[in-house]
Design an enzyme around this catalytic site. Sequence first.
Site, PDB file in Angstrom:
ATOM      1  N   ASP A 175      63.129   2.605  14.074  1.00 21.19           N
ATOM      2  CA  ASP A 175      62.387   3.856  13.878  1.00 21.19           C
ATOM      3  C   ASP A 175      63.357   5.039  13.771  1.00 21.19           C
ATOM      4  OD1 ASP A 175      59.912   2.475  14.140  1.00 21.19           O
ATOM      5  OD2 ASP A 175      60.195   2.465  16.311  1.00 21.19           O
ATOM      6  N   HIS A 202      56.483   1.487  19.539  1.00 18.00           N
ATOM      7  CA  HIS A 202      56.845   0.948  18.229  1.00 18.00           C
ATOM      8  C   HIS A 202      55.609   0.415  17.508  1.00 18.00           C
ATOM      9  CE1 HIS A 202      59.160  -0.728  15.014  1.00 18.00           C
ATOM     10  NE2 HIS A 202      58.631  -1.908  15.230  1.00 18.00           N
TER      11      HIS A 202
HETATM   12  P1  NAD Z   1      60.533 -14.941  10.733  1.00 18.88           P
HETATM   13  O1  NAD Z   1      59.256 -15.716  10.693  1.00 18.88           O
HETATM   14  O2  NAD Z   1      61.329 -14.841   9.499  1.00 18.88           O
HETATM   15  O3  NAD Z   1      61.484 -15.533  11.872  1.00 18.88           O
HETATM   16  C1  NAD Z   1      61.029 -15.799  13.151  1.00 18.88           C
HETATM   17  C2  NAD Z   1      61.836 -16.940  13.710  1.00 18.88           C
HETATM   18  O4  NAD Z   1      61.369 -17.178  15.038  1.00 18.88           O
HETATM   19  C3  NAD Z   1      61.680 -18.265  12.931  1.00 18.88           C
HETATM   20  O5  NAD Z   1      62.945 -18.780  12.591  1.00 18.88           O
HETATM   21  C4  NAD Z   1      60.964 -19.177  13.923  1.00 18.88           C
HETATM   22  O6  NAD Z   1      61.340 -20.534  13.810  1.00 18.88           O
HETATM   23  C5  NAD Z   1      61.421 -18.581  15.243  1.00 18.88           C
HETATM   24  N1  NAD Z   1      60.600 -18.958  16.361  1.00 18.88           N
HETATM   25  C6  NAD Z   1      59.251 -19.121  16.445  1.00 18.88           C
HETATM   26  N2  NAD Z   1      58.905 -19.528  17.679  1.00 18.88           N
HETATM   27  C7  NAD Z   1      60.053 -19.611  18.389  1.00 18.88           C
HETATM   28  C8  NAD Z   1      60.354 -19.982  19.718  1.00 18.88           C
HETATM   29  N3  NAD Z   1      59.403 -20.355  20.585  1.00 18.88           N
HETATM   30  N4  NAD Z   1      61.645 -19.974  20.100  1.00 18.88           N
HETATM   31  C9  NAD Z   1      62.618 -19.587  19.245  1.00 18.88           C
HETATM   32  N5  NAD Z   1      62.400 -19.252  17.971  1.00 18.88           N
HETATM   33  C10 NAD Z   1      61.129 -19.263  17.560  1.00 18.88           C
HETATM   34  O7  NAD Z   1      60.171 -13.479  11.296  1.00 18.88           O
HETATM   35  P2  NAD Z   1      61.091 -12.159  11.263  1.00 18.88           P
HETATM   36  O8  NAD Z   1      60.872 -11.435  10.018  1.00 18.88           O
HETATM   37  O9  NAD Z   1      62.484 -12.552  11.659  1.00 18.88           O
HETATM   38  O10 NAD Z   1      60.408 -11.309  12.447  1.00 18.88           O
HETATM   39  C11 NAD Z   1      60.468 -11.747  13.772  1.00 18.88           C
HETATM   40  C12 NAD Z   1      59.726 -10.779  14.694  1.00 18.88           C
HETATM   41  O11 NAD Z   1      60.369  -9.501  14.727  1.00 18.88           O
HETATM   42  C13 NAD Z   1      58.285 -10.497  14.250  1.00 18.88           C
HETATM   43  O12 NAD Z   1      57.453 -10.499  15.396  1.00 18.88           O
HETATM   44  C14 NAD Z   1      58.354  -9.108  13.665  1.00 18.88           C
HETATM   45  O13 NAD Z   1      57.132  -8.420  13.733  1.00 18.88           O
HETATM   46  C15 NAD Z   1      59.386  -8.482  14.577  1.00 18.88           C
HETATM   47  N6  NAD Z   1      60.041  -7.250  14.069  1.00 18.88           N
HETATM   48  C16 NAD Z   1      60.291  -6.263  14.960  1.00 18.88           C
HETATM   49  C17 NAD Z   1      60.920  -5.100  14.542  1.00 18.88           C
HETATM   50  C18 NAD Z   1      61.234  -4.016  15.532  1.00 18.88           C
HETATM   51  O14 NAD Z   1      61.550  -2.896  15.106  1.00 18.88           O
HETATM   52  N7  NAD Z   1      61.216  -4.252  16.820  1.00 18.88           N
HETATM   53  C19 NAD Z   1      61.287  -4.949  13.192  1.00 18.88           C
HETATM   54  C20 NAD Z   1      61.019  -5.973  12.314  1.00 18.88           C
HETATM   55  C21 NAD Z   1      60.373  -7.140  12.750  1.00 18.88           C
HETATM   56  C1  LMR Z   2      58.945  -2.690  11.501  1.00 17.57           C
HETATM   57  O1  LMR Z   2      58.811  -1.582  12.004  1.00 17.57           O
HETATM   58  O2  LMR Z   2      59.447  -2.850  10.374  1.00 17.57           O
HETATM   59  C2  LMR Z   2      58.539  -3.905  12.288  1.00 17.57           C
HETATM   60  O3  LMR Z   2      57.871  -3.573  13.454  1.00 17.57           O
HETATM   61  C3  LMR Z   2      57.822  -4.927  11.490  1.00 17.57           C
HETATM   62  C4  LMR Z   2      56.426  -4.516  11.104  1.00 17.57           C
HETATM   63  O4  LMR Z   2      55.520  -5.330  11.271  1.00 17.57           O
HETATM   64  O5  LMR Z   2      56.247  -3.403  10.619  1.00 17.57           O
END
Ligand code: NAD
Ligand code: LMR
Length: 340
Positions: A175, A202
């Site tokens: 953010d 967030h």
């Molecule tokens: P993705 O599906 O590409 O990757 C997620 C990974 O988690 C996969 O490789 C999957 O196998 C793994 N996984 C699932 N269950 C698991 C477990 N029990 N133990 C270990 N690994 C496990 O998803 P992504 O795009 O990498 O996003 C992941 C998370 O991050 C989502 O919840 C998304 O919303 C979040 N996110 C947060 C922010 C933030 O600003 N905080 C930003 C972007 C995404």
């Molecule tokens: C973001 O801010 O990009 C993440 O929290 C992923 C989402 O779902 O927007």
Amino acid sequence: MRSLLRVTQNVLRASERAYTNAANPDRKVAILGAAGGIGQPLSLLMKMNPYVSDLALYDIQGTPGVAADISHINSKAKTKGYAGAEQLGEALKGADVVIIPAGVPRKPGMTRDDLFKTNAGIVKDLITAVAQHAPTAILNIISNPVNSTVPIAAEVLKAAGVYDPRRLFGVTTLDVVRARTFYAEKKGLPVADVEVPVVGGHAGVTILPFFSQATPFQDLAQEELVALTKRTQDGGTEVVQAKAGKGSATLSMAYAGALFADACLRGLNGESDVEEYTFVESNIVPELTFFSSKVKLGPNGIEKVMGLGELTEFEEAGLKDAIPELKASIAKGVEFAHSN
Ligand code: NAD
Ligand code: LMR
């Protein structure tokens, strides 16, 4: 492109310098969810981080390949892959910092809270293992909905008797990265010089950029202020829509996650003046138990939670709107941790 090359070369040179600097203590970083959209580029960036000596890449699938690939890079961190629950304990053992991007991402039309059903359980299980195998690690929670997954983590750690609020962080750095980018673009400022506080939480209206405290300060017309605030709050949705069903922000998140983990490592190593915005246990807003604000990081995690500064009427109104949603998301996480 040439400038990108120069930046990369500078990073690598800095990395080499720090690599040969014996003063850096050994630090193990574990990434849980390392084979995912965020996990892979984040693993790459942490492999390039000069403060990391051991990099443990854990996922339920795919980590042997990711780890083999990354381990060939000639930087300091010894890299190993761990796949499946039976290898989680080994991945966590001795970790100084644990970064958790495990869980499902949004598709168009979903809110972050829609991910709760799947991700709450994933985070609960992973934190249960952290409590057992790396109880003193600094935790960086990326998995959404952050406003609920961080309270879940706190309750699981409390139940295991190892909760230290100074060591639990929800990663909201993206953010801040977005607010800086959008503000610099809008005002024609060099983005590297720009700072914008972003507090709250967030998700949607809980993301509160304070452009009145941006530096360098530039006056914003009311429409500009409203548009910049909204774009920052909807930054995640902008990416989800552009990816059209293929997930959410991964590359910018990996960058933001690497920045935040680097700050935690510098704090652990005793560097002074390390400050970041992050979602932590806090009494800065009396109605809430968790809130994102600037914190000072040190060898034990949080050294100090900073105040919010002086708010404009617009920012006060934003905060007032954010409080009920934050309160509900926090309560939902706490309740889940106790009832499942
Ligand atoms: P993705 O599906 O590409 O990757 C997620 C990974 O988690 C996969 O490789 C999957 O196998 C793994 N996984 C699932 N269950 C698991 C477990 N029990 N133990 C270990 N690994 C496990 O998803 P992504 O795009 O990498 O996003 C992941 C998370 O991050 C989502 O919840 C998304 O919303 C979040 N996110 C947060 C922010 C933030 O600003 N905080 C930003 C972007 C995404
Ligand atoms: C973001 O801010 O990009 C993440 O929290 C992923 C989402 O779902 O927007």
